[in-house]
Design a protein around this motif. Sequence first.
Motif, short mmCIF file in Angstrom:
data_model
loop_
_atom_site.label_atom_id
_atom_site.label_comp_id
_atom_site.label_asym_id
_atom_site.label_seq_id
_atom_site.Cartn_x
_atom_site.Cartn_y
_atom_site.Cartn_z
N MET A 89 0.83 -1.19 0.00
CA MET A 89 0.00 0.00 0.00
C MET A 89 0.87 1.25 0.00
O MET A 89 0.53 2.22 -0.65
N PHE A 90 1.98 1.20 0.74
CA PHE A 90 2.88 2.35 0.77
C PHE A 90 3.46 2.60 -0.62
O PHE A 90 3.53 3.74 -1.06
N PHE A 91 3.82 1.53 -1.34
CA PHE A 91 4.33 1.66 -2.70
C PHE A 91 3.28 2.32 -3.59
O PHE A 91 3.61 3.21 -4.38
N GLN A 92 2.04 1.91 -3.49
CA GLN A 92 0.97 2.48 -4.32
C GLN A 92 0.79 3.97 -4.03
O GLN A 92 0.58 4.77 -4.95
N LEU A 93 0.90 4.35 -2.78
CA LEU A 93 0.80 5.77 -2.40
C LEU A 93 1.94 6.57 -3.01
O LEU A 93 1.72 7.62 -3.63
N ILE A 94 3.16 6.08 -2.86
CA ILE A 94 4.33 6.78 -3.42
C ILE A 94 4.23 6.83 -4.94
O ILE A 94 4.51 7.86 -5.55
N LYS A 95 3.81 5.74 -5.56
CA LYS A 95 3.66 5.69 -7.01
C LYS A 95 2.65 6.74 -7.49
O LYS A 95 2.87 7.42 -8.49
N LYS A 96 1.55 6.89 -6.77
CA LYS A 96 0.53 7.87 -7.14
C LYS A 96 1.04 9.30 -7.01
O LYS A 96 0.77 10.15 -7.85
N PHE A 97 1.79 9.58 -5.96
CA PHE A 97 2.31 10.92 -5.73
C PHE A 97 3.49 11.27 -6.63
O PHE A 97 3.76 12.43 -6.87
N TYR A 98 4.21 10.26 -7.10
CA TYR A 98 5.46 10.46 -7.84
C TYR A 98 5.26 11.40 -9.02
O TYR A 98 4.44 11.17 -9.90
N GLY A 99 6.00 12.50 -9.03
CA GLY A 99 5.97 13.46 -10.12
C GLY A 99 4.77 14.38 -10.13
O GLY A 99 4.64 15.21 -11.01
N GLN A 100 3.87 14.25 -9.14
CA GLN A 100 2.66 15.06 -9.13
C GLN A 100 2.58 16.04 -7.97
O GLN A 100 1.93 17.06 -8.07
N THR A 101 3.23 15.69 -6.88
CA THR A 101 3.11 16.53 -5.70
C THR A 101 4.35 16.39 -4.82
O THR A 101 5.15 15.49 -5.02
N SER A 102 4.49 17.27 -3.89
CA SER A 102 5.59 17.20 -2.93
C SER A 102 5.20 16.32 -1.76
O SER A 102 4.03 16.31 -1.34
N VAL A 103 6.16 15.59 -1.24
CA VAL A 103 5.91 14.70 -0.11
C VAL A 103 7.04 14.90 0.90
O VAL A 103 8.20 14.97 0.52
N ILE A 104 6.70 14.98 2.15
CA ILE A 104 7.69 15.03 3.22
C ILE A 104 7.56 13.74 4.02
O ILE A 104 6.47 13.41 4.51
N ILE A 105 8.66 13.03 4.14
CA ILE A 105 8.67 11.78 4.90
C ILE A 105 9.73 11.92 5.98
O ILE A 105 10.86 12.31 5.70
N THR A 106 9.36 11.61 7.20
CA THR A 106 10.34 11.61 8.28
C THR A 106 10.46 10.18 8.80
O THR A 106 9.49 9.42 8.81
N SER A 107 11.66 9.85 9.22
CA SER A 107 11.90 8.50 9.73
C SER A 107 13.08 8.53 10.68
O SER A 107 14.02 9.29 10.49
N ASN A 108 13.04 7.68 11.67
CA ASN A 108 14.20 7.53 12.54
C ASN A 108 15.07 6.38 12.07
O ASN A 108 16.01 5.99 12.75
N LYS A 109 14.75 5.82 10.91
CA LYS A 109 15.53 4.73 10.31
C LYS A 109 16.12 5.21 8.99
O LYS A 109 15.46 5.92 8.23
N GLY A 110 17.33 4.78 8.71
CA GLY A 110 17.96 5.10 7.44
C GLY A 110 17.40 4.25 6.32
O GLY A 110 16.84 3.18 6.57
N PRO A 111 17.55 4.71 5.07
CA PRO A 111 17.04 3.94 3.93
C PRO A 111 17.57 2.50 3.88
O PRO A 111 16.86 1.60 3.43
#
Length: 77
Positions: free
Chosen positions: A1-23
Amino acid sequence: MFFQLIKKFYGQTSVIITSNKGPEEWGEILGDTAITTAILDRILHKSEVLALDGDSYRLKHRQTIFSPGEDQPIKPY
């Protein structure tokens, strides 16, 4: 589901993601390294990565934020 969300937003809007874990730790968290790689590919392409260090404000002031005295109101962030 997270992939689908990112895929939908990709190239269309700005997204801010915060995490305490590295990629490098996301594959273990998400449970699928192939999907994680695709997600990170879309997130990191054309992005600004800010790595913040130092003491956590939330942890440093944990007592006053989460359990104020009766005469102390909870402070908004």
